[in-house]
Design a protein around this motif. Sequence first.
Motif, PDB file in Angstrom:
ATOM      1  N   LYS A  64       0.814  -1.228   0.000  1.00 38.84           N
ATOM      2  CA  LYS A  64       0.000   0.000   0.000  1.00 38.84           C
ATOM      3  C   LYS A  64       0.844   1.272   0.000  1.00 38.84           C
ATOM      4  N   THR A  65       2.161   1.145   0.023  1.00 31.07           N
ATOM      5  CA  THR A  65       3.038   2.312   0.153  1.00 31.07           C
ATOM      6  C   THR A  65       2.775   3.350  -0.939  1.00 31.07           C
ATOM      7  N   TYR A  66       2.708   2.909  -2.182  1.00 31.57           N
ATOM      8  CA  TYR A  66       2.536   3.877  -3.272  1.00 31.57           C
ATOM      9  C   TYR A  66       1.103   4.387  -3.360  1.00 31.57           C
ATOM     10  N   ALA A  67       0.142   3.596  -2.908  1.00 30.18           N
ATOM     11  CA  ALA A  67      -1.243   4.075  -2.833  1.00 30.18           C
ATOM     12  C   ALA A  67      -1.334   5.222  -1.822  1.00 30.18           C
ATOM     13  N   VAL A  68      -0.610   5.098  -0.707  1.00 32.26           N
ATOM     14  CA  VAL A  68      -0.575   6.163   0.304  1.00 32.26           C
ATOM     15  C   VAL A  68       0.067   7.417  -0.289  1.00 32.26           C
ATOM     16  N   MET A  69       1.154   7.244  -1.042  1.00 30.36           N
ATOM     17  CA  MET A  69       1.818   8.381  -1.706  1.00 30.36           C
ATOM     18  C   MET A  69       0.831   9.133  -2.600  1.00 30.36           C
ATOM     19  N   ASN A  70       0.107   8.382  -3.435  1.00 28.49           N
ATOM     20  CA  ASN A  70      -0.851   9.002  -4.361  1.00 28.49           C
ATOM     21  C   ASN A  70      -2.004   9.652  -3.616  1.00 28.49           C
ATOM     22  N   LEU A  71      -2.543   8.956  -2.643  1.00 29.99           N
ATOM     23  CA  LEU A  71      -3.692   9.439  -1.887  1.00 29.99           C
ATOM     24  C   LEU A  71      -3.403  10.781  -1.221  1.00 29.99           C
ATOM     25  N   LEU A  72      -2.210  10.919  -0.664  1.00 30.90           N
ATOM     26  CA  LEU A  72      -1.849  12.148   0.048  1.00 30.90           C
ATOM     27  C   LEU A  72      -1.228  13.204  -0.869  1.00 30.90           C
ATOM     28  N   GLY A  73      -1.137  12.894  -2.170  1.00 25.63           N
ATOM     29  CA  GLY A  73      -0.598  13.869  -3.122  1.00 25.63           C
ATOM     30  C   GLY A  73       0.861  14.198  -2.892  1.00 25.63           C
ATOM     31  N   LEU A  74       1.636  13.232  -2.420  1.00 25.06           N
ATOM     32  CA  LEU A  74       3.024  13.506  -2.049  1.00 25.06           C
ATOM     33  C   LEU A  74       3.933  13.745  -3.246  1.00 25.06           C
ATOM     34  N   LEU A  75       3.524  13.282  -4.426  1.00 28.65           N
ATOM     35  CA  LEU A  75       4.343  13.513  -5.623  1.00 28.65           C
ATOM     36  C   LEU A  75       4.292  14.976  -6.052  1.00 28.65           C
ATOM     37  N   ASP A  76       3.282  15.703  -5.577  1.00 26.22           N
ATOM     38  CA  ASP A  76       3.119  17.113  -5.959  1.00 26.22           C
ATOM     39  C   ASP A  76       3.789  18.079  -4.987  1.00 26.22           C
ATOM     40  N   LEU A  77       4.347  17.560  -3.900  1.00 30.15           N
ATOM     41  CA  LEU A  77       4.983  18.447  -2.913  1.00 30.15           C
ATOM     42  C   LEU A  77       6.334  18.945  -3.416  1.00 30.15           C
ATOM     43  N   SER A  78       6.713  20.127  -2.956  1.00 30.47           N
ATOM     44  CA  SER A  78       8.041  20.637  -3.315  1.00 30.47           C
ATOM     45  C   SER A  78       9.068  20.309  -2.226  1.00 30.47           C
ATOM     46  N   SER A  79       8.597  19.908  -1.039  1.00 22.97           N
ATOM     47  CA  SER A  79       9.526  19.545   0.041  1.00 22.97           C
ATOM     48  C   SER A  79       9.973  18.096  -0.128  1.00 22.97           C
ATOM     49  N   PRO A  80      11.121  17.729   0.475  1.00 20.06           N
ATOM     50  CA  PRO A  80      11.642  16.375   0.321  1.00 20.06           C
ATOM     51  C   PRO A  80      10.707  15.305   0.906  1.00 20.06           C
ATOM     52  N   VAL A  81      10.571  14.201   0.157  1.00 23.98           N
ATOM     53  CA  VAL A  81       9.796  13.034   0.591  1.00 23.98           C
ATOM     54  C   VAL A  81      10.703  11.816   0.422  1.00 23.98           C
ATOM     55  N   THR A  82      10.886  11.057   1.493  1.00 28.20           N
ATOM     56  CA  THR A  82      11.699   9.843   1.435  1.00 28.20           C
ATOM     57  C   THR A  82      10.769   8.648   1.551  1.00 28.20           C
ATOM     58  N   VAL A  83      10.909   7.696   0.635  1.00 29.33           N
ATOM     59  CA  VAL A  83      10.045   6.518   0.635  1.00 29.33           C
ATOM     60  C   VAL A  83      10.904   5.267   0.775  1.00 29.33           C
ATOM     61  N   GLY A  84      10.517   4.403   1.710  1.00 29.26           N
ATOM     62  CA  GLY A  84      11.171   3.109   1.851  1.00 29.26           C
ATOM     63  C   GLY A  84      10.113   2.027   1.745  1.00 29.26           C
ATOM     64  N   CYS A  85      10.465   0.923   1.145  1.00 25.07           N
ATOM     65  CA  CYS A  85       9.472  -0.137   0.944  1.00 25.07           C
ATOM     66  C   CYS A  85      10.110  -1.501   1.202  1.00 25.07           C
ATOM     67  N   ASN A  86       9.282  -2.441   1.650  1.00 21.81           N
ATOM     68  CA  ASN A  86       9.687  -3.824   1.889  1.00 21.81           C
ATOM     69  C   ASN A  86      10.668  -4.011   3.046  1.00 21.81           C
ATOM     70  N   TYR A  87      10.603  -3.125   4.040  1.00 21.29           N
ATOM     71  CA  TYR A  87      11.396  -3.324   5.248  1.00 21.29           C
ATOM     72  C   TYR A  87      10.728  -4.404   6.088  1.00 21.29           C
ATOM     73  N   PRO A  88      11.504  -5.214   6.811  1.00 19.51           N
ATOM     74  CA  PRO A  88      10.887  -6.237   7.673  1.00 19.51           C
ATOM     75  C   PRO A  88      10.097  -5.569   8.802  1.00 19.51           C
ATOM     76  N   SER A  89       8.948  -6.159   9.149  1.00 17.14           N
ATOM     77  CA  SER A  89       8.110  -5.622  10.219  1.00 17.14           C
ATOM     78  C   SER A  89       7.448  -6.768  10.969  1.00 17.14           C
ATOM     79  N   LYS A  90       7.549  -6.731  12.289  1.00 17.27           N
ATOM     80  CA  LYS A  90       6.872  -7.745  13.097  1.00 17.27           C
ATOM     81  C   LYS A  90       5.362  -7.547  13.026  1.00 17.27           C
ATOM     82  N   LYS A  91       4.952  -6.295  12.825  1.00 15.88           N
ATOM     83  CA  LYS A  91       3.526  -5.938  12.841  1.00 15.88           C
ATOM     84  C   LYS A  91       2.795  -6.336  11.557  1.00 15.88           C
ATOM     85  N   VAL A  92       3.392  -6.043  10.391  1.00 13.63           N
ATOM     86  CA  VAL A  92       2.689  -6.270   9.109  1.00 13.63           C
ATOM     87  C   VAL A  92       3.472  -7.136   8.118  1.00 13.63           C
TER      88      VAL A  92
END
Length: 151
Positions: free
Chosen positions: A24-52
Motif C-alpha cells: 500500500k506504500t505507493y497508494a498512500v503516496m498518491n492518496l496524500l498527493g506527495l508527488l506534488d509536494l516541493s519539500s523532500p519526501v523519502t520513501v522506503g518499501c519492503n522493510y521487515p516488520s513484526k507488525k505487518v
Amino acid sequence: MNKKERLVAAIENGTVIDHIPAAKTYAVMNLLGLLDLSSPVTVGCNYPSKKVGKKGIIKVSDKFFTDAEISRLSVVAPNVVLSIIRDYEVVEKKTVETPDKLVGIVRCNNPKCITNNEPMNTVFNVVDKERGTLRCHYCDKEQDINKVELV
C-alpha cells in the motif's frame, strides 16, 4: 551496519508515516498527493516488520497532515503510525484508525444511489472495523473497505 543507524535518514520537521503494509506504500503516496509536494519526501518499501510482515515508511519534510487527510489515509492503510517530528524529535505519535463515519471519501458502488446521481457528499458508516465493512447512509448498500473507490 551499526544497530543504531536508521534505515531512512532523519528529518528536522515533518511527518513520518510508518507501518504501512508494503503493497500500500505507493497508494498512500498518491492518496496524500506527495508527488506534488516541493519539500523532500523519502520513501522506503519492503522493510521487515513484526507488525505487518513487510512494511513501507514515508518521511515527509515540513508537512503536517490534516484530520481530513488522515481520515482518507485510514481507508487505504488503517493502523499506520504517524509520528510528528519537530527539531529532529518525535513530539507526537498516533495510530491512524478508521473513523466510525466516512464523509466524502468513498464512492458508493450502487449506481442507483442518490450520491451517484446528485452533487452531494457520500456518507458511510463503518459497521465492522475488523472486517472493514462500510454501509452507505443513503442506500444501505454494504461495501468492503478493501475494494472501495475513493472520491
